[in-house]
Design a protein around this motif. Structure first.
Motif, PDB file in Angstrom:
ATOM      1  N   GLN A  92     -22.011   9.951 -54.067  1.00 24.18           N
ATOM      2  CA  GLN A  92     -21.505   8.640 -54.349  1.00 24.18           C
ATOM      3  C   GLN A  92     -21.196   7.930 -53.070  1.00 24.18           C
ATOM      4  OE1 GLN A  92     -20.569   7.683 -57.273  1.00 24.18           O
ATOM      5  NE2 GLN A  92     -21.502   9.709 -58.150  1.00 24.18           N
ATOM      6  N   ALA A  93     -21.668   6.879 -52.870  1.00 20.64           N
ATOM      7  CA  ALA A  93     -21.829   6.068 -51.748  1.00 20.64           C
ATOM      8  C   ALA A  93     -20.418   5.895 -51.108  1.00 20.64           C
ATOM      9  CB  ALA A  93     -22.621   4.812 -51.600  1.00 20.64           C
ATOM     10  N   LYS A  94     -19.491   5.448 -51.871  1.00 24.43           N
ATOM     11  CA  LYS A  94     -17.900   5.403 -51.733  1.00 24.43           C
ATOM     12  C   LYS A  94     -17.342   6.354 -51.041  1.00 24.43           C
ATOM     13  CE  LYS A  94     -16.978   1.775 -55.141  1.00 24.43           C
ATOM     14  NZ  LYS A  94     -15.704   1.519 -56.209  1.00 24.43           N
ATOM     15  N   SER A  95     -17.813   7.579 -51.637  1.00 24.59           N
ATOM     16  CA  SER A  95     -17.020   8.740 -51.279  1.00 24.59           C
ATOM     17  C   SER A  95     -17.603   9.095 -49.767  1.00 24.59           C
ATOM     18  CB  SER A  95     -17.280  10.033 -52.080  1.00 24.59           C
ATOM     19  OG  SER A  95     -16.817   9.763 -53.442  1.00 24.59           O
ATOM     20  N   ILE A  96     -18.978   9.057 -49.467  1.00 24.25           N
ATOM     21  CA  ILE A  96     -19.426   9.302 -48.083  1.00 24.25           C
ATOM     22  C   ILE A  96     -18.867   8.273 -47.152  1.00 24.25           C
ATOM     23  CG2 ILE A  96     -21.587   9.428 -46.738  1.00 24.25           C
ATOM     24  CD1 ILE A  96     -21.152  12.067 -48.595  1.00 24.25           C
ATOM     25  N   ASP A  97     -18.709   6.992 -47.532  1.00 20.27           N
ATOM     26  CA  ASP A  97     -18.482   6.124 -46.692  1.00 20.27           C
ATOM     27  C   ASP A  97     -16.880   6.230 -46.362  1.00 20.27           C
ATOM     28  OD1 ASP A  97     -20.774   4.663 -46.598  1.00 20.27           O
ATOM     29  OD2 ASP A  97     -20.071   3.136 -47.986  1.00 20.27           O
ATOM     30  N   TRP A  98     -16.092   6.864 -47.099  1.00 23.55           N
ATOM     31  CA  TRP A  98     -14.736   7.172 -47.141  1.00 23.55           C
ATOM     32  C   TRP A  98     -14.414   8.166 -45.952  1.00 23.55           C
ATOM     33  CZ3 TRP A  98     -11.723  11.551 -47.371  1.00 23.55           C
ATOM     34  CH2 TRP A  98     -10.535  11.213 -47.381  1.00 23.55           C
ATOM     35  N   LEU A  99     -15.408   9.259 -46.319  1.00 27.25           N
ATOM     36  CA  LEU A  99     -15.415  10.530 -45.406  1.00 27.25           C
ATOM     37  C   LEU A  99     -15.698  10.111 -43.843  1.00 27.25           C
ATOM     38  CD1 LEU A  99     -15.063  13.479 -45.393  1.00 27.25           C
ATOM     39  CD2 LEU A  99     -17.736  13.832 -45.926  1.00 27.25           C
ATOM     40  N   ILE A 100     -16.652   9.043 -43.871  1.00 29.78           N
ATOM     41  CA  ILE A 100     -17.196   8.787 -42.596  1.00 29.78           C
ATOM     42  C   ILE A 100     -16.045   8.178 -41.600  1.00 29.78           C
ATOM     43  CG2 ILE A 100     -18.680   7.360 -41.041  1.00 29.78           C
ATOM     44  CD1 ILE A 100     -20.924   8.299 -42.836  1.00 29.78           C
ATOM     45  N   GLN A 101     -15.538   7.020 -42.396  1.00 36.44           N
ATOM     46  CA  GLN A 101     -14.492   5.987 -42.053  1.00 36.44           C
ATOM     47  C   GLN A 101     -13.302   6.834 -41.823  1.00 36.44           C
ATOM     48  OE1 GLN A 101     -14.659   3.107 -41.046  1.00 36.44           O
ATOM     49  NE2 GLN A 101     -16.906   3.147 -41.402  1.00 36.44           N
ATOM     50  N   ASN A 102     -12.824   7.985 -42.469  1.00 36.50           N
ATOM     51  CA  ASN A 102     -11.635   8.825 -42.158  1.00 36.50           C
ATOM     52  C   ASN A 102     -11.630   9.764 -41.021  1.00 36.50           C
ATOM     53  OD1 ASN A 102      -9.109   8.290 -44.221  1.00 36.50           O
ATOM     54  ND2 ASN A 102     -10.907   7.774 -45.163  1.00 36.50           N
ATOM     55  N   ILE A 103     -12.998  10.363 -41.061  1.00 35.77           N
ATOM     56  CA  ILE A 103     -13.191  11.253 -39.743  1.00 35.77           C
ATOM     57  C   ILE A 103     -13.217  10.296 -38.472  1.00 35.77           C
ATOM     58  CG2 ILE A 103     -14.813  12.392 -38.574  1.00 35.77           C
ATOM     59  CD1 ILE A 103     -16.003  13.380 -41.329  1.00 35.77           C
ATOM     60  N   LEU A 104     -13.950   9.016 -38.662  1.00 40.23           N
ATOM     61  CA  LEU A 104     -13.663   8.171 -37.361  1.00 40.23           C
ATOM     62  C   LEU A 104     -12.344   7.771 -37.028  1.00 40.23           C
ATOM     63  CD1 LEU A 104     -15.331   6.683 -35.316  1.00 40.23           C
ATOM     64  CD2 LEU A 104     -15.736   4.811 -36.868  1.00 40.23           C
ATOM     65  N   GLN A 105     -11.665   7.480 -37.928  1.00 42.65           N
ATOM     66  CA  GLN A 105     -10.280   7.018 -37.832  1.00 42.65           C
ATOM     67  C   GLN A 105      -9.436   7.921 -37.026  1.00 42.65           C
ATOM     68  OE1 GLN A 105      -7.783   5.800 -41.294  1.00 42.65           O
ATOM     69  NE2 GLN A 105      -6.145   5.664 -40.265  1.00 42.65           N
ATOM     70  N   HIS A 106      -9.525   9.250 -37.610  1.00 46.86           N
ATOM     71  CA  HIS A 106      -8.656  10.400 -36.837  1.00 46.86           C
ATOM     72  C   HIS A 106      -9.244  10.582 -35.790  1.00 46.86           C
ATOM     73  CE1 HIS A 106      -6.324  10.299 -40.458  1.00 46.86           C
ATOM     74  NE2 HIS A 106      -7.214  10.917 -41.285  1.00 46.86           N
ATOM     75  N   VAL A 107     -10.603  10.630 -35.567  1.00 40.25           N
ATOM     76  CA  VAL A 107     -10.930  11.103 -34.021  1.00 40.25           C
ATOM     77  C   VAL A 107     -10.480  10.199 -33.071  1.00 40.25           C
ATOM     78  CG1 VAL A 107     -13.260  11.004 -32.849  1.00 40.25           C
ATOM     79  CG2 VAL A 107     -13.122  12.650 -35.120  1.00 40.25           C
ATOM     80  N   THR A 108     -10.622   8.768 -33.431  1.00 41.23           N
ATOM     81  CA  THR A 108     -10.250   7.796 -32.485  1.00 41.23           C
ATOM     82  C   THR A 108      -8.880   7.600 -31.959  1.00 41.23           C
ATOM     83  OG1 THR A 108     -10.118   6.095 -33.988  1.00 41.23           O
ATOM     84  CG2 THR A 108     -12.317   6.422 -32.839  1.00 41.23           C
ATOM     85  N   THR A 109      -7.893   8.101 -33.104  1.00 41.40           N
ATOM     86  CA  THR A 109      -6.435   8.079 -32.763  1.00 41.40           C
ATOM     87  C   THR A 109      -5.867   9.496 -32.408  1.00 41.40           C
ATOM     88  OG1 THR A 109      -6.077   8.624 -35.148  1.00 41.40           O
ATOM     89  CG2 THR A 109      -6.201   6.422 -34.438  1.00 41.40           C
ATOM     90  N   THR A 110      -6.695  10.587 -32.434  1.00 43.63           N
ATOM     91  CA  THR A 110      -6.267  11.763 -31.965  1.00 43.63           C
ATOM     92  C   THR A 110      -5.695  12.199 -30.403  1.00 43.63           C
ATOM     93  OG1 THR A 110      -7.207  12.844 -33.952  1.00 43.63           O
ATOM     94  CG2 THR A 110      -6.497  14.294 -32.204  1.00 43.63           C
ATOM     95  N   LYS A 111      -6.872  11.800 -29.650  1.00 42.43           N
ATOM     96  CA  LYS A 111      -6.500  11.854 -28.128  1.00 42.43           C
ATOM     97  C   LYS A 111      -7.480  10.717 -27.395  1.00 42.43           C
ATOM     98  CE  LYS A 111      -6.224  14.902 -24.551  1.00 42.43           C
ATOM     99  NZ  LYS A 111      -6.557  16.660 -24.189  1.00 42.43           N
ATOM    100  N   PRO A 112      -6.885   9.546 -27.629  1.00 40.14           N
ATOM    101  CA  PRO A 112      -7.663   8.147 -27.009  1.00 40.14           C
ATOM    102  C   PRO A 112      -8.008   8.163 -25.745  1.00 40.14           C
ATOM    103  CG  PRO A 112      -5.398   7.510 -27.777  1.00 40.14           C
ATOM    104  CD  PRO A 112      -5.678   9.142 -27.942  1.00 40.14           C
ATOM    105  N   GLY A 113      -7.209   8.834 -24.790  1.00 41.79           N
ATOM    106  CA  GLY A 113      -7.429   9.089 -23.397  1.00 41.79           C
ATOM    107  C   GLY A 113      -8.327   9.790 -23.142  1.00 41.79           C
ATOM    108  N   PHE A 114      -8.733  10.568 -23.720  1.00 40.94           N
ATOM    109  CA  PHE A 114      -9.836  11.795 -23.472  1.00 40.94           C
ATOM    110  C   PHE A 114     -11.244  11.044 -23.133  1.00 40.94           C
ATOM    111  CE2 PHE A 114     -13.059  15.127 -24.639  1.00 40.94           C
ATOM    112  CZ  PHE A 114     -12.769  15.947 -23.590  1.00 40.94           C
ATOM    113  N   LYS A 115     -11.939  11.023 -22.016  1.00 36.51           N
ATOM    114  CA  LYS A 115     -13.101  10.384 -21.747  1.00 36.51           C
ATOM    115  C   LYS A 115     -14.103  11.151 -21.412  1.00 36.51           C
ATOM    116  CE  LYS A 115     -10.611   6.430 -21.606  1.00 36.51           C
ATOM    117  NZ  LYS A 115     -10.592   5.608 -22.999  1.00 36.51           N
ATOM    118  N   ALA A 116     -14.042  12.582 -21.510  1.00 37.14           N
ATOM    119  CA  ALA A 116     -15.049  13.491 -21.037  1.00 37.14           C
ATOM    120  C   ALA A 116     -15.940  14.061 -22.504  1.00 37.14           C
ATOM    121  CB  ALA A 116     -14.603  14.723 -20.287  1.00 37.14           C
ATOM    122  N   GLY A 117     -15.721  13.224 -23.429  1.00 34.92           N
ATOM    123  CA  GLY A 117     -16.475  13.738 -24.837  1.00 34.92           C
ATOM    124  C   GLY A 117     -16.563  12.612 -25.611  1.00 34.92           C
TER     125      GLY A 117
END
Length: 192
Positions: A92-117
């Motif tokens: 289901q394209a909607k489900s895969i899109d949801w998964l990607i968007q939610n992983i991305l959202q959490h990754v970008t907000t977990t440790k925004p100051g981390f620059k070595a990865g």
């Protein structure tokens, strides 16, 4: 896997004790903390509390860094492919899109100051044979590929930063899993 007899698929949901011995890319690096973090991530994503699972992973050791976006002498990388355990959801394209968007959202907000990865996300087309592999059988879908990059002035710092990248990934996937448990994917289709 068909052309390489040494490559064998192992269902880590069914055989979790093999995780620490079957992932040959990690064995030479077991003295480093990132290896334990990678094992913990793979064990969790394939464990009973996860609504996701993994299908493939790779680790590439430290090498000279040619990426000018990251001003470090060394880099290493890894990959983890994840999918919904509810196999039809992966088609289901909607489900895969949801998964990607939610992983991305959490990754970008977990440790925004981390620059070595960095964690890069992409979709990989997949034929889910359990759903059929003929036209109109619904077996064509995707997996989400998480590609991890870590940088450092030397191998040690590079591997320490990979441990941080993997920790961020696991924290993000835990939060995504909670969203799945709370019915956020079902809500995409109006289900309760």
């Amino acid at each position: 896997m068909v052309s390489d007899d040494s490559s064998v698929y192992i269902d880590f949901k069914q055989q979790p004790k093999l995780i620490r011995s079957a992932i040959e890319d990690l064995i030479p690096f077991k003295k480093w903390g990132f290896v334990e973090q990678f094992y913990a991530l793979i064990e969790w994503v394939n464990g009973p509390r996860s609504l996701l699972e993994s299908n493939d992973c790779v680790f590439n050791p430290a090498e000279n860094n040619s990426d000018q976006q990251y001003p470090y002498a060394k880099k290493c990388s890894a990959r983890l492919m994840v999918l919904f355990r509810d196999i039809p959801e992966n088609c289901q394209a909607k489900s895969i899109d949801w998964l990607i968007q939610n992983i991305l959202q959490h990754v970008t907000t977990t440790k925004p100051g981390f620059k070595a990865g960095a964690i890069c996300l992409s979709q990989s087309p997949t034929c889910y044979l359990v759903l059929g592999n003929q036209p109109d059988t619904g077996g064509i879908g995707h997996q989400v590929t998480l590609t991890f990059f870590a940088y450092g002035k030397n191998d040690r710092r590079c591997y320490e930063n990979m441990q941080e990248v993997l920790s961020i990934a696991q924290s993000s996937l835990l939060r995504v899993n909670k969203g799945i448990q709370n019915g956020e994917v079902d809500a995409l289709y109006g289900a309760s």
